[in-house]
Scaffold this motif. Structure first.
Motif, PDB file in Angstrom:
ATOM      1  N   GLN A  23       1.080  -1.377   0.458  1.00 40.08           N
ATOM      2  CA  GLN A  23      -0.487  -0.155  -0.028  1.00 40.08           C
ATOM      3  C   GLN A  23       0.665   1.434   0.023  1.00 40.08           C
ATOM      4  N   TYR A  24       2.562   1.290   0.550  1.00 42.24           N
ATOM      5  CA  TYR A  24       3.135   2.121   0.032  1.00 42.24           C
ATOM      6  C   TYR A  24       3.391   2.197  -1.022  1.00 42.24           C
ATOM      7  N   GLY A  25       3.177   1.152  -2.081  1.00 43.59           N
ATOM      8  CA  GLY A  25       4.086   1.400  -3.334  1.00 43.59           C
ATOM      9  C   GLY A  25       5.443   0.821  -3.542  1.00 43.59           C
ATOM     10  N   GLU A  26       6.020  -0.075  -2.695  1.00 39.47           N
ATOM     11  CA  GLU A  26       7.179  -0.431  -2.488  1.00 39.47           C
ATOM     12  C   GLU A  26       6.698  -2.024  -3.218  1.00 39.47           C
ATOM     13  N   GLN A  27       8.086  -2.003  -4.126  1.00 37.17           N
ATOM     14  CA  GLN A  27       7.707  -3.614  -4.690  1.00 37.17           C
ATOM     15  C   GLN A  27       8.631  -4.821  -3.341  1.00 37.17           C
ATOM     16  N   GLU A  28       8.150  -6.030  -3.394  1.00 35.46           N
ATOM     17  CA  GLU A  28       8.484  -7.058  -2.290  1.00 35.46           C
ATOM     18  C   GLU A  28       8.394  -8.167  -3.489  1.00 35.46           C
ATOM     19  N   GLU A  29       8.765  -9.549  -2.776  1.00 34.73           N
ATOM     20  CA  GLU A  29       9.465 -10.369  -4.055  1.00 34.73           C
ATOM     21  C   GLU A  29       8.656 -11.296  -2.248  1.00 34.73           C
ATOM     22  N   PHE A  30       7.630 -12.597  -3.470  1.00 31.21           N
ATOM     23  CA  PHE A  30       7.253 -13.509  -2.573  1.00 31.21           C
ATOM     24  C   PHE A  30       7.735 -14.869  -3.029  1.00 31.21           C
ATOM     25  N   ILE A  31       7.534 -15.718  -2.720  1.00 31.13           N
ATOM     26  CA  ILE A  31       7.494 -17.199  -4.125  1.00 31.13           C
ATOM     27  C   ILE A  31       6.478 -18.224  -3.104  1.00 31.13           C
ATOM     28  N   LEU A  32       6.127 -18.801  -3.877  1.00 30.02           N
ATOM     29  CA  LEU A  32       4.948 -19.555  -4.012  1.00 30.02           C
ATOM     30  C   LEU A  32       5.689 -21.355  -3.790  1.00 30.02           C
ATOM     31  N   VAL A  33       5.824 -22.363  -3.252  1.00 30.88           N
ATOM     32  CA  VAL A  33       6.558 -23.512  -2.610  1.00 30.88           C
ATOM     33  C   VAL A  33       5.532 -24.016  -1.795  1.00 30.88           C
ATOM     34  N   PRO A  34       6.333 -25.571  -2.744  1.00 31.56           N
ATOM     35  CA  PRO A  34       5.373 -26.919  -2.374  1.00 31.56           C
ATOM     36  C   PRO A  34       5.384 -26.859  -1.108  1.00 31.56           C
ATOM     37  N   CYS A  35       3.653 -27.405  -0.713  1.00 31.35           N
ATOM     38  CA  CYS A  35       3.863 -27.816   0.720  1.00 31.35           C
ATOM     39  C   CYS A  35       2.596 -29.037   0.471  1.00 31.35           C
ATOM     40  N   ASP A  36       3.675 -30.155   1.419  1.00 29.69           N
ATOM     41  CA  ASP A  36       2.543 -31.256   1.347  1.00 29.69           C
ATOM     42  C   ASP A  36       3.101 -32.167   2.617  1.00 29.69           C
ATOM     43  N   ASP A  37       2.610 -31.215   3.642  1.00 29.21           N
ATOM     44  CA  ASP A  37       2.000 -31.298   4.868  1.00 29.21           C
ATOM     45  C   ASP A  37       1.114 -31.617   5.529  1.00 29.21           C
ATOM     46  N   SER A  38       1.204 -32.486   6.115  1.00 27.41           N
ATOM     47  CA  SER A  38      -0.431 -33.261   6.374  1.00 27.41           C
ATOM     48  C   SER A  38      -1.034 -32.770   7.362  1.00 27.41           C
ATOM     49  N   GLN A  66      18.960 -11.362   2.517  1.00 24.45           N
ATOM     50  CA  GLN A  66      19.454 -13.018   1.454  1.00 24.45           C
ATOM     51  C   GLN A  66      17.791 -13.115   0.822  1.00 24.45           C
ATOM     52  N   ARG A  67      17.974 -13.459  -0.026  1.00 26.37           N
ATOM     53  CA  ARG A  67      16.566 -13.973  -0.987  1.00 26.37           C
ATOM     54  C   ARG A  67      17.582 -15.773  -1.051  1.00 26.37           C
ATOM     55  N   PHE A  68      15.676 -16.145  -0.944  1.00 28.16           N
ATOM     56  CA  PHE A  68      16.241 -16.946  -0.969  1.00 28.16           C
ATOM     57  C   PHE A  68      16.160 -17.609  -2.272  1.00 28.16           C
ATOM     58  N   ASP A  69      15.337 -16.716  -2.954  1.00 28.22           N
ATOM     59  CA  ASP A  69      15.511 -17.319  -4.734  1.00 28.22           C
ATOM     60  C   ASP A  69      16.136 -16.497  -5.616  1.00 28.22           C
ATOM     61  N   THR A  70      17.359 -16.312  -5.683  1.00 25.12           N
ATOM     62  CA  THR A  70      17.864 -15.330  -6.643  1.00 25.12           C
ATOM     63  C   THR A  70      17.886 -15.308  -7.965  1.00 25.12           C
ATOM     64  N   GLY A  71      16.906 -16.032  -8.491  1.00 20.78           N
ATOM     65  CA  GLY A  71      16.427 -16.252  -9.791  1.00 20.78           C
ATOM     66  C   GLY A  71      17.084 -17.535 -10.480  1.00 20.78           C
ATOM     67  N   ARG A  72      17.508 -18.446 -10.008  1.00 22.72           N
ATOM     68  CA  ARG A  72      17.477 -19.894 -10.126  1.00 22.72           C
ATOM     69  C   ARG A  72      16.496 -20.485  -9.545  1.00 22.72           C
ATOM     70  N   GLY A  73      15.122 -20.497  -8.547  1.00 21.62           N
ATOM     71  CA  GLY A  73      15.264 -21.058  -8.252  1.00 21.62           C
ATOM     72  C   GLY A  73      14.932 -21.614  -6.465  1.00 21.62           C
ATOM     73  N   VAL A  74      14.031 -21.738  -4.930  1.00 18.93           N
ATOM     74  CA  VAL A  74      14.264 -22.036  -4.172  1.00 18.93           C
ATOM     75  C   VAL A  74      15.404 -23.115  -3.666  1.00 18.93           C
ATOM     76  N   ALA A  75      15.836 -23.532  -3.047  1.00 17.28           N
ATOM     77  CA  ALA A  75      16.837 -24.690  -3.204  1.00 17.28           C
ATOM     78  C   ALA A  75      15.384 -25.662  -2.010  1.00 17.28           C
ATOM     79  N   ILE A  76      15.143 -26.401  -1.912  1.00 15.61           N
ATOM     80  CA  ILE A  76      14.505 -27.183  -1.292  1.00 15.61           C
ATOM     81  C   ILE A  76      14.539 -28.622  -0.857  1.00 15.61           C
ATOM     82  N   ARG A  77      14.372 -28.568   0.319  1.00 11.03           N
ATOM     83  CA  ARG A  77      15.141 -30.337   0.589  1.00 11.03           C
ATOM     84  C   ARG A  77      13.902 -31.150   1.708  1.00 11.03           C
ATOM     85  N   ASP A  78      13.194 -31.898   1.636  1.00  9.19           N
ATOM     86  CA  ASP A  78      13.064 -32.725   2.463  1.00  9.19           C
ATOM     87  C   ASP A  78      11.739 -31.111   3.588  1.00  9.19           C
ATOM     88  N   GLY A  79      10.801 -30.838   2.219  1.00  7.38           N
ATOM     89  CA  GLY A  79       9.991 -30.217   2.931  1.00  7.38           C
ATOM     90  C   GLY A  79      10.469 -28.426   3.733  1.00  7.38           C
TER      91      GLY A  79
END
Ligand code: FES
Length: 149
Positions: A23-38, A66-79
């Motif tokens: 709402q302040y006009g600032e841009q921010e990055e978000f990520i969608l990640v798979p979530c296979d929680d029970s 520190q960005r999780f996704d620096t342009g190559r995707g997010v590193a995800i292991r074992d959820g």
């Protein structure tokens, strides 16, 4: 409701980076990640969690900027999302971290909704979807952003 992508795309690509404007006009990055929680873990989590296999988190570690996704995707292991800088791991479904430099923190989330056909929508009234990918800026070459496994 602002359409982002589909659950299928997030699972196929491993993660999905996008930019929103607050709402302040600032841009921010978000990520969608798979979530296979029970379902059980989901019901005990106090965090907003999408029902249909994806979760949305800010694309920035809680320890340092520190960005999780620096342009190559997010590193995800074992959820777990893995911070590329110091290696703290965050639960992909709850956003919680219990290890390393970021221990005891939880990633900020935003409201998303998954429709019956698997389309992911941004439903946070204070945010406007700008585009897929990161904030447009002249980063220049960044030799420290390599993610290795
Ligand atoms: S910047 Fe992520 S653990 Fe330090």
């Amino acid at each position: 409701m602002q359409e982002l992508t589909t659950v299928k795309t997030v699972h196929e690509e491993g993660s999905w980076l996008f930019t929103v404007r607050n709402q302040y006009g600032e841009q921010e990055e978000f990520i969608l990640v798979p979530c296979d929680d029970s379902a059980e873990q989901r019901s005990t989590s106090s965090r907003p969690v999408a029902d249909d296999g994806v979760a949305a988190w800010v694309n920035r570690c809680t320890h340092e900027a520190q960005r999780f996704d620096t342009g190559r995707g997010v590193a995800i292991r074992d959820g777990q999302l893995i911070c590329p800088r110091h290696g703290s791991m965050f639960n992909a479904c709850s956003g919680d971290c219990d290890n390393g430099d970021a221990a005891g923190t939880t990633l900020p989330s935003i409201d998303i909704t998954v429709s019956g056909d698997g389309t992911v929508y941004l439903t946070d009234d204070e945010l406007t979807f700008v585009h897929e990918g990161g904030v447009d800026e002249d980063d220049g070459p960044d030799s420290t952003s390599h993610i290795s496994f």
